[in-house]
Design a protein around this motif. Sequence first.
Motif, PDB file in Angstrom:
ATOM      1  N   GLN A   1       0.833  -1.210   0.000  1.00  0.00           N
ATOM      2  CA  GLN A   1       0.000   0.000   0.000  1.00  0.00           C
ATOM      3  C   GLN A   1       0.867   1.260   0.000  1.00  0.00           C
ATOM      4  O   GLN A   1       0.628   2.194  -0.778  1.00  0.00           O
ATOM      5  CB  GLN A   1      -0.907   0.020   1.229  1.00  0.00           C
ATOM      6  N   LEU A   2       1.852   1.280   0.888  1.00  0.00           N
ATOM      7  CA  LEU A   2       2.719   2.447   0.985  1.00  0.00           C
ATOM      8  C   LEU A   2       3.517   2.653  -0.297  1.00  0.00           C
ATOM      9  O   LEU A   2       3.653   3.784  -0.792  1.00  0.00           O
ATOM     10  CB  LEU A   2       3.656   2.305   2.179  1.00  0.00           C
ATOM     11  N   GLN A   3       4.029   1.570  -0.842  1.00  0.00           N
ATOM     12  CA  GLN A   3       4.801   1.681  -2.080  1.00  0.00           C
ATOM     13  C   GLN A   3       3.952   2.246  -3.205  1.00  0.00           C
ATOM     14  O   GLN A   3       4.401   3.106  -3.979  1.00  0.00           O
ATOM     15  CB  GLN A   3       5.342   0.300  -2.470  1.00  0.00           C
ATOM     16  N   ASP A   4       2.720   1.791  -3.309  1.00  0.00           N
ATOM     17  CA  ASP A   4       1.820   2.300  -4.347  1.00  0.00           C
ATOM     18  C   ASP A   4       1.537   3.791  -4.159  1.00  0.00           C
ATOM     19  O   ASP A   4       1.470   4.559  -5.122  1.00  0.00           O
ATOM     20  CB  ASP A   4       0.507   1.524  -4.334  1.00  0.00           C
ATOM     21  N   ILE A   5       1.369   4.194  -2.906  1.00  0.00           N
ATOM     22  CA  ILE A   5       1.121   5.606  -2.615  1.00  0.00           C
ATOM     23  C   ILE A   5       2.321   6.450  -3.023  1.00  0.00           C
ATOM     24  O   ILE A   5       2.189   7.484  -3.696  1.00  0.00           O
ATOM     25  CB  ILE A   5       0.803   5.797  -1.120  1.00  0.00           C
ATOM     26  N   TYR A   6       3.524   6.023  -2.610  1.00  0.00           N
ATOM     27  CA  TYR A   6       4.716   6.824  -2.860  1.00  0.00           C
ATOM     28  C   TYR A   6       5.059   6.911  -4.345  1.00  0.00           C
ATOM     29  O   TYR A   6       5.658   7.900  -4.791  1.00  0.00           O
ATOM     30  CB  TYR A   6       5.902   6.249  -2.083  1.00  0.00           C
TER      31      TYR A   6
ATOM     32  N   THR B   1       2.318   9.155  -9.293  1.00  0.00           N
ATOM     33  CA  THR B   1       2.729  10.462  -9.807  1.00  0.00           C
ATOM     34  C   THR B   1       1.549  11.389 -10.066  1.00  0.00           C
ATOM     35  O   THR B   1       1.739  12.537 -10.475  1.00  0.00           O
ATOM     36  CB  THR B   1       3.522  10.285 -11.112  1.00  0.00           C
ATOM     37  N   THR B   2       0.336  10.911  -9.810  1.00  0.00           N
ATOM     38  CA  THR B   2      -0.850  11.744 -10.078  1.00  0.00           C
ATOM     39  C   THR B   2      -1.281  12.547  -8.860  1.00  0.00           C
ATOM     40  O   THR B   2      -2.229  13.333  -8.949  1.00  0.00           O
ATOM     41  CB  THR B   2      -2.027  10.862 -10.539  1.00  0.00           C
ATOM     42  N   ILE B   3      -0.627  12.357  -7.717  1.00  0.00           N
ATOM     43  CA  ILE B   3      -1.001  13.082  -6.500  1.00  0.00           C
ATOM     44  C   ILE B   3       0.214  13.807  -5.931  1.00  0.00           C
ATOM     45  O   ILE B   3       1.359  13.401  -6.154  1.00  0.00           O
ATOM     46  CB  ILE B   3      -1.601  12.143  -5.431  1.00  0.00           C
ATOM     47  N   ASP B   4      -0.029  14.877  -5.190  1.00  0.00           N
ATOM     48  CA  ASP B   4       1.085  15.629  -4.621  1.00  0.00           C
ATOM     49  C   ASP B   4       1.489  15.037  -3.273  1.00  0.00           C
ATOM     50  O   ASP B   4       0.864  14.098  -2.759  1.00  0.00           O
ATOM     51  CB  ASP B   4       0.730  17.106  -4.487  1.00  0.00           C
ATOM     52  N   ASP B   5       2.553  15.587  -2.694  1.00  0.00           N
ATOM     53  CA  ASP B   5       3.088  15.039  -1.451  1.00  0.00           C
ATOM     54  C   ASP B   5       2.095  15.132  -0.297  1.00  0.00           C
ATOM     55  O   ASP B   5       2.050  14.254   0.577  1.00  0.00           O
ATOM     56  CB  ASP B   5       4.387  15.754  -1.079  1.00  0.00           C
ATOM     57  N   ALA B   6       1.303  16.191  -0.272  1.00  0.00           N
ATOM     58  CA  ALA B   6       0.324  16.341   0.812  1.00  0.00           C
ATOM     59  C   ALA B   6      -0.705  15.214   0.762  1.00  0.00           C
ATOM     60  O   ALA B   6      -1.082  14.655   1.802  1.00  0.00           O
ATOM     61  CB  ALA B   6      -0.368  17.692   0.714  1.00  0.00           C
TER      62      ALA B   6
END
Length: 362
Positions: free
Chosen positions: A246-251, A254-259
């Motif tokens: 899950q975390l790897q997919d989030i990080y 590229t379609t979402i910003d860091d926040a």
Amino acid sequence: MRRGLALMALALLGAGCASTTGVGYYWQSVTGHLRLMQAARPVDDWLADAQAPERLKERLALARRIRAFAVTELALPDNASYHRYADLQRRAAVYNVVAAPALSLTLQTWCFPVAGCVGYRGYFDEADARAFARTLPADLEVVVYPVPAYSTLGWMNWAGGDPLLNTFIGYPEGELARIVFHELAHQVAYARGDTEFNEAFATSVERLGGARWLTTQASEQARTDYAVFDQRRRAFRSLTFSVRQQLQDIYRDTTIDDAEKARRKATAMTGFHRSYQDLKRGWGGFAGYDPFVAQANNASFAAQAAYDGLVPAFEALFEREGRDFARFYDAVRTLAALPKEERQTQLRRLAPAGAPQVARHP
């Protein structure tokens, strides 16, 4: 983490570069290891000592049988290691420091002349480890954890070898066997600067060897006790693997910003804690993984991945080599001699469909 769940700490061999670590780190590594070696006495001496506790003698006799099995059945090195025992009067052999960025599962690495670049720093004193952890940049997530054993890769066999320690001699029979097999495997093959390769290889040997020990040598009670222990470990490993994914997919999104990544990360971690509590209820309150969960962050998940991420590929290699340990080790040594990218490519080809993929980062 493991063995209590931790990375192998090559504290002595990883302490030789004053330009990157400072003289103090070199000094604590050398003196800490020398004190450990000086505390060790031959197992025969402990068994003959009228003052030694009978329970300790039983465990040392068991460890001696495990050590012999490692040679005769698993083709592991027949040398000076694990023929001596030391009581360090503390709960861990060393304490590891690991760190990772807030939005990444890539461990911070430190580079040393012999060990190469590794994703941890080992300290013999917990206070020293925590003091170093406090010096790391604030944008890193950091974990300090105890390590019950470490390997000197056979380099110290001339001086008596790596000893059995009080930090793990009391482990359940199956786990004691696994830790001895794991640490001896580090003396078979070592790829400089490739923590994931080294730890996954040793973990594959401990799992394969541990299963063989339990099947052929252990009592029915020991097998029953270990089955309960291993069922919990597998369930926890499955949970942490799911969270890592899950975390790897989030990080990597590229379609979402860091926040937004940080928000989704917080949600995943909340879910992790909730799922762990569900597991504990099913285990009747068993709290063995509480320390990991309490400080779980990117660094602890990344460190755990170094142990099990490549194990399926090594297990496939073992099958390819006819389940023959000597042939398996020869194949692993061949891989260890390759450049890292080529080694990873070959491991990716070996990994079964659906298994975790070998990391592609340098």
